[in-house]
Design a protein around this motif. Structure first.
Motif, PDB file in Angstrom:
ATOM      1  N   LYS A  56      34.607  80.247  22.192  1.00 40.81           N
ATOM      2  CA  LYS A  56      33.333  80.173  23.037  1.00 40.81           C
ATOM      3  C   LYS A  56      32.840  78.780  23.296  1.00 40.81           C
ATOM      4  O   LYS A  56      32.178  78.487  24.443  1.00 40.81           O
ATOM      5  CB  LYS A  56      32.385  80.752  22.217  1.00 40.81           C
ATOM      6  N   ASP A  67      34.498  87.776  18.905  1.00 35.29           N
ATOM      7  CA  ASP A  67      34.757  86.509  19.751  1.00 35.29           C
ATOM      8  C   ASP A  67      35.293  85.400  18.738  1.00 35.29           C
ATOM      9  O   ASP A  67      34.889  85.429  17.464  1.00 35.29           O
ATOM     10  CB  ASP A  67      33.675  85.845  20.387  1.00 35.29           C
ATOM     11  N   ARG A  82      23.392  78.374  16.624  1.00 33.75           N
ATOM     12  CA  ARG A  82      22.101  78.702  17.341  1.00 33.75           C
ATOM     13  C   ARG A  82      20.817  78.301  16.868  1.00 33.75           C
ATOM     14  O   ARG A  82      19.787  77.753  17.271  1.00 33.75           O
ATOM     15  CB  ARG A  82      22.260  80.025  17.680  1.00 33.75           C
ATOM     16  N   SER A 129      32.289  77.163  27.048  1.00 34.62           N
ATOM     17  CA  SER A 129      30.682  77.154  27.478  1.00 34.62           C
ATOM     18  C   SER A 129      30.357  75.654  27.676  1.00 34.62           C
ATOM     19  O   SER A 129      29.523  75.327  28.490  1.00 34.62           O
ATOM     20  CB  SER A 129      29.909  77.303  26.281  1.00 34.62           C
ATOM     21  N   ASN A 148      22.415  80.057  26.014  1.00 33.70           N
ATOM     22  CA  ASN A 148      22.809  81.118  27.005  1.00 33.70           C
ATOM     23  C   ASN A 148      23.890  81.797  26.718  1.00 33.70           C
ATOM     24  O   ASN A 148      24.234  82.874  27.560  1.00 33.70           O
ATOM     25  CB  ASN A 148      22.664  80.508  28.501  1.00 33.70           C
ATOM     26  N   VAL A 149      24.844  81.745  25.743  1.00 32.98           N
ATOM     27  CA  VAL A 149      25.990  82.269  25.543  1.00 32.98           C
ATOM     28  C   VAL A 149      25.885  83.700  24.819  1.00 32.98           C
ATOM     29  O   VAL A 149      25.039  83.593  23.836  1.00 32.98           O
ATOM     30  CB  VAL A 149      27.000  81.415  24.747  1.00 32.98           C
ATOM     31  N   THR A 150      26.730  84.587  25.126  1.00 29.43           N
ATOM     32  CA  THR A 150      26.530  85.867  24.407  1.00 29.43           C
ATOM     33  C   THR A 150      27.634  85.925  23.534  1.00 29.43           C
ATOM     34  O   THR A 150      28.920  85.795  24.000  1.00 29.43           O
ATOM     35  CB  THR A 150      26.559  87.265  25.323  1.00 29.43           C
ATOM     36  N   PHE A 151      27.628  86.023  22.382  1.00 30.79           N
ATOM     37  CA  PHE A 151      28.640  86.070  21.308  1.00 30.79           C
ATOM     38  C   PHE A 151      28.673  87.281  20.436  1.00 30.79           C
ATOM     39  O   PHE A 151      27.768  87.961  20.083  1.00 30.79           O
ATOM     40  CB  PHE A 151      28.263  84.920  20.231  1.00 30.79           C
ATOM     41  N   LYS A 152      30.249  87.864  20.891  1.00 34.66           N
ATOM     42  CA  LYS A 152      30.140  89.438  20.366  1.00 34.66           C
ATOM     43  C   LYS A 152      30.999  89.064  18.934  1.00 34.66           C
ATOM     44  O   LYS A 152      31.593  88.264  18.490  1.00 34.66           O
ATOM     45  CB  LYS A 152      31.076  90.021  21.354  1.00 34.66           C
ATOM     46  N   LYS A 153      30.930  90.311  18.003  1.00 35.87           N
ATOM     47  CA  LYS A 153      31.385  90.184  16.920  1.00 35.87           C
ATOM     48  C   LYS A 153      32.887  89.716  16.495  1.00 35.87           C
ATOM     49  O   LYS A 153      33.369  89.292  15.680  1.00 35.87           O
ATOM     50  CB  LYS A 153      31.133  91.599  16.043  1.00 35.87           C
ATOM     51  N   TRP A 168      28.443  80.869  14.617  1.00 37.18           N
ATOM     52  CA  TRP A 168      27.814  80.932  15.729  1.00 37.18           C
ATOM     53  C   TRP A 168      26.442  81.128  15.543  1.00 37.18           C
ATOM     54  O   TRP A 168      25.427  80.250  16.120  1.00 37.18           O
ATOM     55  CB  TRP A 168      28.265  82.215  16.724  1.00 37.18           C
TER      56      TRP A 168
END
Length: 243
Positions: A148, A143, A48, A152, A136-141, A44
């Motif tokens: 995603k 995920d 980005r 998205s 704009n996506v929030t990616f957590k550890k 990810w």
């Protein structure tokens, strides 16, 4: 054209560039793995950073690869650029260049398929409409990279034959052996889709041919009716009938 490559196997640049066909003139941008994060987060973050650069450079697309840059024998540079151009014109968010598994598919052509969710792609092309959506996506550890992506983005197309071969080691939650098994099932599934689509096109052409022949027959019959009426009219005015 820039090609962003996540170097999960810590390969040197010479080894990486050797995997690219000689006639493919890519500007290869190598993104190194940050070992303080898991592979999903690395994918990810690499995506980005690739999109950030593309936005700065005002690029229309991001070619993004994980683990391999080898383009399959089915593609020349010209044919690949043609597919990318066609996808861009369709307003596509994402062109998936290979995949281990996917859900449902709707054929657009014999080589392109709209799909919903997918798992285990190592080659993707993100187009400009997708850039801000990804940023704009929030990616957590914990995920999943693939989840995603398909959550998205709406307009996702899978290309088959694949742009590049699957790299079975890119997913840490499924064994390479299982990935190979799944990818074989996926190829069989896509071949079935291709065959069904080909039969559909043939049937469509046959139906159109019948419609054309029916129209031709109706035109001929209409001309016959006109000529018959003219003939009857001429006969009724002839001196033979008047006498």
């Amino acid at each position: 054209m820039r090609f962003y490559f996540l170097n999960i196997d810590s390969l040197d640049k010479l080894t990486i560039t050797k995997t690219v066909k000689k006639d493919f003139e890519f500007d290869i941008q190598i993104v190194e793995v940050d070992h303080s994060f898991n592979i999903e987060m690395n994918k990810w973050l690499a995506l980005r950073s690739s999109i950030e650069k593309a936005m700065i450079e005002e690029d229309d697309l991001v070619l993004f690869s994980i683990g391999s840059l080898a383009i399959s024998e089915f593609f020349t540079l010209k044919s690949l650029l043609s597919q990318l151009s066609n996808s861009l014109k369709k307003g596509v968010d994402l062109l998936i260049g290979n995949v281990i598994e996917f859900g449902q598919a709707v054929p657009l052509s014999s080589t392109l398929f709209w799909i919903d969710h997918f798992f285990g792609s190592s080659m993707m092309v993100f187009f400009k409409p997708a850039f801000k959506k990804i940023m704009n996506v929030t990616f957590k550890k914990n995920d999943s990279f693939d989840i995603k992506i398909f959550e998205s983005l709406n307009r996702k197309i899978l290309i088959y034959p694949f742009i590049s071969n699957i790299t079975p080691t890119i997913v840490n939650s499924t064994s390479p052996e299982k990935q190979v098994e799944l990818s074989q099932c996926t190829v069989a599934k896509l071949e079935m889709y291709k065959s069904s689509y080909s039969h559909f096109i043939l049937l469509k052409e046959e139906i159109q041919s019948l419609k054309d022949r029916k129209k031709e027959y109706e035109d001929v019959y209409s001309r016959y009716i006109v000529l018959r009426e003219q003939f009857i009219s001429n006969l009724s005015r002839s001196s033979f009938f008047k006498s």
